[in-house]
Design an enzyme around this catalytic site. Structure first.
Site, PDB file in Angstrom:
ATOM      1  CB  CYS A  52      18.323   5.224  14.456  1.00 57.94           C
ATOM      2  SG  CYS A  52      18.161   4.303  15.817  1.00 57.94           S
ATOM      3  CG  ASP A  58       6.404  -6.872  -1.385  1.00 60.20           C
ATOM      4  OD1 ASP A  58       6.284  -8.326  -1.302  1.00 60.20           O
ATOM      5  OD2 ASP A  58       5.896  -5.990  -1.176  1.00 60.20           O
ATOM      6  N   GLY A  65       0.971  -1.290   0.142  1.00 61.81           N
ATOM      7  CA  GLY A  65      -0.138   0.057   0.007  1.00 61.81           C
ATOM      8  C   GLY A  65       0.801   1.284   0.015  1.00 61.81           C
ATOM      9  CE  LYS A 110       1.688  -7.578  -2.996  1.00 66.80           C
ATOM     10  NZ  LYS A 110       1.391  -7.227  -1.306  1.00 66.80           N
ATOM     11  CG  ASN A 146       7.452  -7.412   9.794  1.00 58.79           C
ATOM     12  OD1 ASN A 146       8.580  -7.325  10.008  1.00 58.79           O
ATOM     13  ND2 ASN A 146       7.167  -7.383   8.286  1.00 58.79           N
ATOM     14  CB  CYS A 157      -3.609  -4.345   7.758  1.00 62.80           C
ATOM     15  SG  CYS A 157      -4.534  -3.647   6.295  1.00 62.80           S
ATOM     16  CD  GLN A 177      -8.506  -1.127   0.943  1.00 63.89           C
ATOM     17  OE1 GLN A 177      -7.656  -1.664   1.097  1.00 63.89           O
ATOM     18  NE2 GLN A 177      -9.231  -0.211   1.943  1.00 63.89           N
ATOM     19  NE  ARG A 178      -3.487  -2.699   2.253  1.00 63.95           N
ATOM     20  CZ  ARG A 178      -4.264  -4.014   1.913  1.00 63.95           C
ATOM     21  NH1 ARG A 178      -5.281  -4.051   1.174  1.00 63.95           N
ATOM     22  NH2 ARG A 178      -3.603  -5.200   2.042  1.00 63.95           N
ATOM     23  CB  CYS A 219      19.385   4.008  20.416  1.00 64.66           C
ATOM     24  SG  CYS A 219      19.164   3.132  18.961  1.00 64.66           S
TER      25      CYS A 219
END
Length: 255
Positions: free
Chosen positions: A172, A61, A40, A85, A130, A189, A71-72, A246
């Site tokens: 970061c 991907d 999306g 994809k 994620n 989602c 839809q998106r 960090c």
């Protein structure tokens, strides 16, 4: 490099902007952008970065197109269902702009290979869904000293941030989320839903921030998180402070 007559015509609306001009367009044509996720957020970002004339796009991907994506995920059509994809995205970019060289990979990105994918990039755009992937990408970008633009969406919300954690005064992405993880019972989602247009907004804004990093126009967004509420609607920006503890950017070895 000298812009050809065809390029002067294709990118004319960029070139007449004093903040971009011919010099900025040449920077775009010489840039290499890695895009994590062709979903999306990645779909509109890929199209706008290709249209802008970014010289090389690497699209990562490992998923295939599903009916519920359409839809998106505006890069794909009904005829694309079942296809990979990343491979489809390469074909779409090549059809949109022959100036753009495209690499792709259907391998899942993680801590073991993220650095290899992002090293040498001008900017990385992360539209993954994620924390495991986002943190792997962020840590690799910090280590490789590559600017990261990250974007996320959920329901009617979107957030976009730019991260340059290797710089002493800049956070970061890990400074923002800490050691966040994807719980087994975490809502997805598919369960909560998402407004398709929010994906378009987030992806387009992320593409804008990538172009900003390449060309250097306006004010830097590094260390700022832009939050969109589609219900209100309203936008606000907050400053993220660097976390001195960090483990990705707060230690002297990676500063």
């Amino acid at each position: 490099m000298t812009l050809s007559d065809e390029q002067l015509d294709r990118y004319a609306r960029h070139i007449v902007l004093k903040e971009i001009g011919g010099a900025g367009q040449r920077k775009l044509l010489q840039a290499e952008v890695v895009i994590v996720g062709a979903g999306g957020i990645g779909s509109p970002a890929i199209q706008y970065l290709a249209a802008a004339g970014v010289g090389r796009l690497t699209i990562l991907d490992d998923d295939k197109v599903e009916l519920a994506n359409l839809q998106r995920q505006v890069l794909f059509t009904t005829r694309d269902i079942g296809a990979a994809k990343s491979r489809l995205a390469k074909r779409k970019v090549e059809a949109l702009n022959p100036d753009v060289a495209v690499d792709f990979s259907a391998r899942r990105i993680g801590p073991d290979n993220a650095l290899r994918f992002v090293e040498g990039a001008t900017v990385v755009l992360d539209g993954s869904d994620n924390f495991a992937t986002r943190l792997a990408v962020s840590d690799a970008c910090t280590r490789a000293r590559v600017p990261l633009v990250s974007a996320a969406i959920g329901q009617f919300q979107a957030q976009i941030g730019t991260w340059r954690g290797w710089e002493p005064d800049r956070p970061c992405y890990r400074c923002f989320v800490g050691d966040a993880f994807d719980a087994d019972d975490c809502d997805t989602c598919a369960e909560l839903g998402v407004l398709g247009a929010m994906a378009g907004l987030a992806g387009t804004f992320a593409a804008l921030e990538v172009v900003r990093e390449i060309v250097g126009f306006g004010q830097s967004s590094s260390g700022r998180l832009h939050l969109f509420n589609g219900l209100t609607p309203e936008m606000r920006s907050i400053r993220i402070v660097k976390d001195p503890s960090c483990r990705a950017c707060g230690q002297p070895a990676t500063a």
